[in-house]
Design a protein around this motif. Structure first.
Motif, short mmCIF file in Angstrom:
data_model
loop_
_atom_site.label_atom_id
_atom_site.label_comp_id
_atom_site.label_asym_id
_atom_site.label_seq_id
_atom_site.Cartn_x
_atom_site.Cartn_y
_atom_site.Cartn_z
N PRO A 197 -0.60 9.96 -42.75
CA PRO A 197 0.51 10.15 -41.82
C PRO A 197 1.20 8.85 -41.42
CG PRO A 197 -1.57 10.28 -40.65
CD PRO A 197 -1.92 9.97 -42.08
N GLY A 198 0.97 7.77 -42.16
CA GLY A 198 1.49 6.46 -41.78
C GLY A 198 2.99 6.44 -41.55
N ALA A 199 3.74 7.11 -42.42
CA ALA A 199 5.20 7.10 -42.30
C ALA A 199 5.63 7.71 -40.96
CB ALA A 199 5.83 7.87 -43.45
N LEU A 200 4.89 8.74 -40.51
CA LEU A 200 5.21 9.37 -39.23
C LEU A 200 4.95 8.40 -38.08
CD1 LEU A 200 3.69 12.97 -39.57
CD2 LEU A 200 6.11 12.32 -39.60
N GLU A 201 3.83 7.65 -38.18
CA GLU A 201 3.47 6.72 -37.11
C GLU A 201 4.46 5.57 -37.05
OE1 GLU A 201 -0.46 6.03 -38.49
OE2 GLU A 201 -1.23 7.85 -37.55
N ARG A 202 4.85 5.07 -38.21
CA ARG A 202 5.79 3.94 -38.24
C ARG A 202 7.20 4.39 -37.84
NH1 ARG A 202 3.11 3.27 -43.02
NH2 ARG A 202 4.88 4.03 -44.22
N GLY A 203 7.49 5.67 -38.08
CA GLY A 203 8.81 6.18 -37.71
C GLY A 203 9.90 5.73 -38.67
N ASP A 204 9.55 5.33 -39.88
CA ASP A 204 10.61 4.89 -40.79
C ASP A 204 11.14 6.06 -41.64
OD1 ASP A 204 8.32 5.10 -42.22
OD2 ASP A 204 8.41 3.12 -43.17
N LEU A 264 -2.19 14.40 -33.80
CA LEU A 264 -1.98 12.99 -34.14
C LEU A 264 -1.31 12.24 -32.99
CD1 LEU A 264 -0.61 13.42 -37.78
CD2 LEU A 264 -2.91 12.69 -37.14
N GLY A 265 -0.96 12.97 -31.93
CA GLY A 265 -0.28 12.35 -30.80
C GLY A 265 1.14 11.94 -31.13
N LEU A 266 1.76 12.64 -32.09
CA LEU A 266 3.11 12.25 -32.53
C LEU A 266 4.17 13.29 -32.20
CD1 LEU A 266 2.08 10.92 -36.06
CD2 LEU A 266 2.85 9.54 -34.13
#
Lengths: 231, 248
Positions: free
Chosen positions: B118-125, B150-152
């Motif tokens: 889920p990295g892309a979601l966390e980075r928001g890019d 995921l807290g997103l």
């Protein structure tokens, strides 16, 4: 039960969309209608057919192609990115662009008919009185063809309010941005909330009937008045 | 003599059962189109029955069945609608079962954006995150559960674009209008591999199971063919087909 807050948001958004589209379509549609009414070019047929196409194309076709065209690889998407506007799908202005295509014939055709019905005479007379082209347009065409413009505005507005398939395809269902009344009704039906659906759907029904009734009454009065003046 | 006569009678009865081929009309949630075609084909090969498949949205099928649509069985995209039909007396009690459980994937057309997590979601890019409407579609509800875990959820919400169903969520990503989105694993995997772009197969413990239930409708209560089809869908042969399309 009445309308919920999200219903009111959807209603307000729909009215905002329809008003914006109507104003823009009168500005864009009038020169097109003028050209179609006056031109003897061999392009008249193809252009007329292009303008009328949304009348027969299913909204799913229009929506599908608009989604591709507005995407990063599509012609509209590349243009809007070059202009620094980004991608317009899933935005209010994306819906405006889609609705311009979708409602174009409903605005162009009444204006075109009115200008054709006007004939060459009044313009020739005005020309002999040394009225320039712009002057002729605003002092002769606009007042004489006014019923055509009013019909065009009413139909363009009502048709945009009734838009569904295209918006479903490119809207993304964002509250206050792209979730219009027809989409909201669809959601209620899909969620099996038929009571809420009834409220909005009933309101739509009344609205469409009132608009069309108004249009017919207006046309009737005009034609009676027209005969009176003619006689 | 008597015994022979009885045997003959039984044979004749068996024969008449054999030739009693029926034509079925079955409503199927559109996300299950491809596997259902294959299953129906296999079923028709094993029996003399003919199956006419109608694909569409479960919500619309529900409304149509309530108003007398001529379906013998209903394969919904969720559990709620078959249950509601049973409660409304329009489905045969006890005939409901889960025929497939969907998997969820975070998918992007860009081969580098989603690198198995889920990295892309966390980075928001990303510009937009496509998902199926959580109020309408089980896949959408599951996607929101994942974001919440995921807290997103709040962080990504301004970027959500919602499809009316999972097919539309896929379309938004496939056409490049959204950088990434939660889609059905069955849409992007072929033979167990992601067939284009990049994806993260969301672990099953991040959301409730996306169960799809089927039910025998009142119209099919006396149909041996409808019962046979529902039995066939639970067979090992059908299970293998269902799994090959990315369902769990």
């Amino acid at each position: 039960m009445g309308f919920s807050d999200t219903d009111w948001t959807a209603i307000w958004l729909t009215l905002r969309l329809a008003s914006t589209v109507t104003v823009l379509l009168l500005l864009i549609g009038t020169p097109i209608a003028w050209w179609l009414a006056k031109s003897r070019s061999r392009w008249k047929g193809p252009v007329g057919a292009l303008v009328a196409m949304p009348l027969v194309l299913p909204p799913s076709v229009l929506g599908f192609y608009l989604l591709l065209a507005m995407g990063p690889g599509g012609p509209i998407g590349q243009l809007t990115q070059a202009l620094g506007l980004g991608i317009l799908s899933f935005t209010f202005w994306g819906l405006v662009i889609a609705s311009l295509f979708y409602s174009l014939p409903f605005v162009v055709q009444p204006i075109q008919n009115a200008i054709e019905a006007l004939g060459e005479r009044p313009l020739e007379v005005a020309a002999t009185l040394r009225a320039g082209p712009w002057d002729r347009f605003f002092t002769v065409v606009v007042p004489q063809a006014r019923p055509g413009f009013i019909s065009a505005a009413i139909l363009g507005f009502a048709h945009t309010v009734g838009e569904f398939g295209v918006i479903l395809m490119i809207g993304g269902n964002i509250p206050g941005e792209t979730r219009v009344v027809s989409v909201q009704i669809y959601d209620y039906v899909e969620m099996l909330e038929y009571d809420r659906a009834h409220w909005l759907a009933g309101a739509m029904l009344l609205f469409s009937f009132a608009v069309l009734l108004g249009l017919y009454l207006f046309r009737q009065r005009r034609s009676r008045a027209g005969i009176g003046v003619g006689a | 003599m008597r015994g022979i006569r009885l045997n003959l009678l039984l044979v004749l009865m068996g024969a008449s059962l054999q030739v009693q081929a029926e034509q079925l009309t079955v409503a199927v949630a559109s996300n299950f189109t491809a596997p259902m075609r294959e299953i129906a084909g296999a079923f028709e090969g094993e029996t003399d029955h003919r199956v006419r498949l109608v694909f569409g949205s479960s919500g619309k099928f529900y409304a149509q069945i309530r108003h007398g649509a001529p379906f013998e069985a209903f394969f919904s995209a969720d559990r709620a609608k078959p249950e509601a039909l049973e409660q409304a007396g329009l489905a045969v009690p006890g005939s409901r079962f889960t025929y497939a459980a969907g998997g969820l994937a975070l998918w992007s057309g860009d081969g580098n954006l989603v690198r198995g997590g889920p990295g892309a979601l966390e980075r928001g890019d990303f510009n937009k995150l496509a998902l199926a409407n959580p109020r309408l579609a089980p896949y959408g509800a599951a996607a929101v559960q994942v974001l919440r875990k995921l807290g997103l959820e709040e962080g990504t919400r301004p970027h959500w674009v919602q499809g009316e169903n999972i097919a539309q969520a896929y379309q938004f990503v496939a056409s490049g209008n959204a950088d990434l989105g939660f889609v059905a694993l069955s849409q992007v995997s072929e033979g167990g591999h992601i067939d284009s772009g990049s994806a993260w197969e969301v672990p099953e413990d991040l959301h409730d199971p996306i169960r799809q239930d089927a039910v025998l409708l009142k119209r099919g209560v006396d149909s041996a063919a409808a019962r046979a089809l529902l039995r066939f869908v639970r067979s090992e042969r059908a299970a293998a087909i269902i799994e090959s399309y990315g369902y769990r």
